[in-house]
Design a protein around this motif. Structure first.
Motif, PDB file in Angstrom:
ATOM      1  N   HIS A  97       0.121 -23.002  -6.195  1.00 48.82           N
ATOM      2  CA  HIS A  97       0.835 -24.279  -6.074  1.00 48.82           C
ATOM      3  C   HIS A  97       2.347 -24.153  -6.172  1.00 48.82           C
ATOM      4  CE1 HIS A  97      -0.431 -23.780 -10.321  1.00 48.82           C
ATOM      5  NE2 HIS A  97       0.688 -24.401 -10.643  1.00 48.82           N
ATOM      6  N   THR A  98       2.877 -22.946  -6.068  1.00 48.53           N
ATOM      7  CA  THR A  98       4.329 -22.766  -6.109  1.00 48.53           C
ATOM      8  C   THR A  98       4.998 -23.420  -4.903  1.00 48.53           C
ATOM      9  OG1 THR A  98       4.108 -20.681  -7.330  1.00 48.53           O
ATOM     10  CG2 THR A  98       6.193 -21.075  -6.215  1.00 48.53           C
ATOM     11  N   GLU A  99       4.399 -23.245  -3.737  1.00 49.11           N
ATOM     12  CA  GLU A  99       4.993 -23.794  -2.523  1.00 49.11           C
ATOM     13  C   GLU A  99       5.045 -25.321  -2.588  1.00 49.11           C
ATOM     14  OE1 GLU A  99       7.086 -23.600   0.809  1.00 49.11           O
ATOM     15  OE2 GLU A  99       6.315 -21.797  -0.220  1.00 49.11           O
ATOM     16  N   GLY A 100       4.004 -25.947  -3.116  1.00 45.93           N
ATOM     17  CA  GLY A 100       3.988 -27.398  -3.230  1.00 45.93           C
ATOM     18  C   GLY A 100       5.086 -27.913  -4.144  1.00 45.93           C
ATOM     19  N   VAL A 101       5.332 -27.204  -5.240  1.00 41.14           N
ATOM     20  CA  VAL A 101       6.404 -27.586  -6.159  1.00 41.14           C
ATOM     21  C   VAL A 101       7.759 -27.493  -5.459  1.00 41.14           C
ATOM     22  CG1 VAL A 101       7.618 -26.909  -8.271  1.00 41.14           C
ATOM     23  CG2 VAL A 101       5.124 -26.961  -8.240  1.00 41.14           C
ATOM     24  N   MET A 102       7.937 -26.429  -4.683  1.00 42.32           N
ATOM     25  CA  MET A 102       9.209 -26.252  -3.978  1.00 42.32           C
ATOM     26  C   MET A 102       9.436 -27.370  -2.960  1.00 42.32           C
ATOM     27  SD  MET A 102       9.503 -22.139  -3.411  1.00 42.32           S
ATOM     28  CE  MET A 102      11.121 -22.322  -2.668  1.00 42.32           C
ATOM     29  N   GLN A 103       8.393 -27.778  -2.282  1.00 41.31           N
ATOM     30  CA  GLN A 103       8.528 -28.856  -1.306  1.00 41.31           C
ATOM     31  C   GLN A 103       8.968 -30.160  -1.968  1.00 41.31           C
ATOM     32  OE1 GLN A 103       4.776 -29.016   0.774  1.00 41.31           O
ATOM     33  NE2 GLN A 103       5.117 -27.092   1.850  1.00 41.31           N
ATOM     34  N   MET A 104       8.413 -30.440  -3.150  1.00 41.10           N
ATOM     35  CA  MET A 104       8.804 -31.650  -3.868  1.00 41.10           C
ATOM     36  C   MET A 104      10.268 -31.564  -4.330  1.00 41.10           C
ATOM     37  SD  MET A 104       6.578 -34.100  -4.066  1.00 41.10           S
ATOM     38  CE  MET A 104       4.838 -34.384  -3.745  1.00 41.10           C
ATOM     39  N   LEU A 105      10.701 -30.408  -4.792  1.00 38.89           N
ATOM     40  CA  LEU A 105      12.093 -30.227  -5.196  1.00 38.89           C
ATOM     41  C   LEU A 105      13.022 -30.441  -4.005  1.00 38.89           C
ATOM     42  CD1 LEU A 105      11.728 -27.070  -7.475  1.00 38.89           C
ATOM     43  CD2 LEU A 105      12.409 -29.347  -8.238  1.00 38.89           C
ATOM     44  N   THR A 106      12.614 -29.944  -2.859  1.00 40.22           N
ATOM     45  CA  THR A 106      13.415 -30.129  -1.647  1.00 40.22           C
ATOM     46  C   THR A 106      13.500 -31.602  -1.274  1.00 40.22           C
ATOM     47  OG1 THR A 106      12.782 -27.936  -0.830  1.00 40.22           O
ATOM     48  CG2 THR A 106      13.619 -29.511   0.783  1.00 40.22           C
ATOM     49  N   THR A 107      12.388 -32.323  -1.392  1.00 40.18           N
ATOM     50  CA  THR A 107      12.374 -33.759  -1.104  1.00 40.18           C
ATOM     51  C   THR A 107      13.360 -34.501  -2.005  1.00 40.18           C
ATOM     52  OG1 THR A 107      10.053 -33.684  -0.408  1.00 40.18           O
ATOM     53  CG2 THR A 107      10.927 -35.841  -1.045  1.00 40.18           C
ATOM     54  N   ALA A 108      13.482 -34.033  -3.259  1.00 46.22           N
ATOM     55  CA  ALA A 108      14.392 -34.675  -4.213  1.00 46.22           C
ATOM     56  C   ALA A 108      15.847 -34.282  -3.983  1.00 46.22           C
ATOM     57  CB  ALA A 108      13.982 -34.327  -5.639  1.00 46.22           C
ATOM     58  N   GLY A 109      16.097 -33.371  -3.024  1.00 49.84           N
ATOM     59  CA  GLY A 109      17.464 -32.978  -2.714  1.00 49.84           C
ATOM     60  C   GLY A 109      17.997 -31.839  -3.554  1.00 49.84           C
TER      61      GLY A 109
END
Length: 312
Positions: A97-109
């Protein structure tokens, strides 16, 4: 005297009687027994169909909840971490689930300064001495070995060195040069202790430690201890959120929550293997950076709340 022929005749009569009894008994019970078995098979078949339908319904509900969380992330997250520098540190147990966490961080800017994945080799207690030696060899002029933990625990010492080059230095400390940062990280990557697909773009002010289930092999105690020491060393320097999977059995989330000191500085999320948990992970990081506050979130019995309450 009773002769041998008498014994043979007697035994034959006994076995014949048994055979006749079995045939008669089977014939008499055949109908009721078969009917009973058929009824049970039909009942079990119906139960099985109902259970399959229930599983399908729950799976559909879960997918809908995941879709809803993904939609909500697009509403709540944009701009929450704009210009905030975040490092993603993946532990071996958190790879899924590392990739999913990174995607959410990217969404938050968020400005993700890099992703570093520690390998199983880094956690293996057999490599303790090698990690101690590597920390000394990998040290550089602006990232010296002096000041590193000297208690003989290789994971702790190497984690402290990596944290010193991947996160901001304390106020007033000498900045690490880009050359020294790359050299230290390369030492661990080249030795097979870490992996970093992209170049680390400067130091971070916060770190998300992506973890998972506890170890279950013969060295589980030492490995779980090593995982905690990794998180501790990074938490000494920057705001830390542990994005985990589960909160029992001695995994990182469970240990942090049970420790009155660690739980005051580290935030934990026990369902970061789901989209909902990955959303909460980012909100926990927002809370860490804006309110300087740690919290224990998720769905486990030892979670304080499902998600942080952020000021509007």
């Amino acid at each position: 005297m009773i002769n041998f022929r008498y014994h043979v005749v007697s035994l034959t009569a006994v076995f014949l009687a048994l055979a006749i009894g079995l045939v008669v008994g089977t014939a008499a019970l055949n109908g009721p027994v078969v009917d009973s078995i058929k009824e049970r098979v039909n009942a079990l078949s119906k139960d099985n169909q109902q259970m399959r339908q229930s599983v399908q319904n729950m799976q559909k509900e879960l997918e809908q909840e995941e879709e809803f969380a993904a939609d909500m992330a697009q509403v709540f997250l944009p701009g929450r971490l704009t210009d905030r520098r975040v490092l993603v540190l993946g532990l071996p147990s958190g790879r899924d689930h590392t990739e999913g966490v990174m995607q959410m961080l990217t969404t938050a800017g968020a400005n993700i300064t890099g992703r570093v994945d520690l390998q199983d080799k880094f956690i293996d207690p057999e490599n303790n001495s090698n990690l101690m030696e590597l920390a000394t060899v990998a040290a550089r002029p602006t990232a010296p070995a002096t000041g590193l933990p000297g208690n003989g625990h290789g994971v702790e010492t190497s984690s402290a060195l990596l944290a010193s080059v991947l996160l901001d230095r304390p106020e007033g400390g000498t900045p690490v040069t880009e050359a020294d940062r790359r050299a230290v990280l390369a030492s661990y990557v080249n030795a097979g202790y870490a992996a970093s697909e992209e170049r680390v773009a400067g130091p971070a002010e916060a770190v998300v430690v992506v973890s998972g289930q506890p170890y279950v092999d013969k060295d589980f105690g030492k490995k779980d201890e090593s995982v905690v020491k990794i998180a501790e060393q990074f938490d000494r320097t920057g705001a830390t959120v542990v994005a985990g999977n589960g909160s029992a059995g001695g995994n990182l989330v469970a240990i942090v929550r049970a420790d009155p000191v660690l739980s005051q500085s580290m935030s934990t999320v026990d369902n970061a293997n789901t989209i909902q948990g990955q959303l909460v992970t980012v909100l926990a990081m927002v809370q860490q950076l804006t309110e300087k506050k740690a919290g224990q979130y998720g769905v486990g019995d030892n979670a304080a709340e499902r998600m942080p309450k952020l000021p509007q």
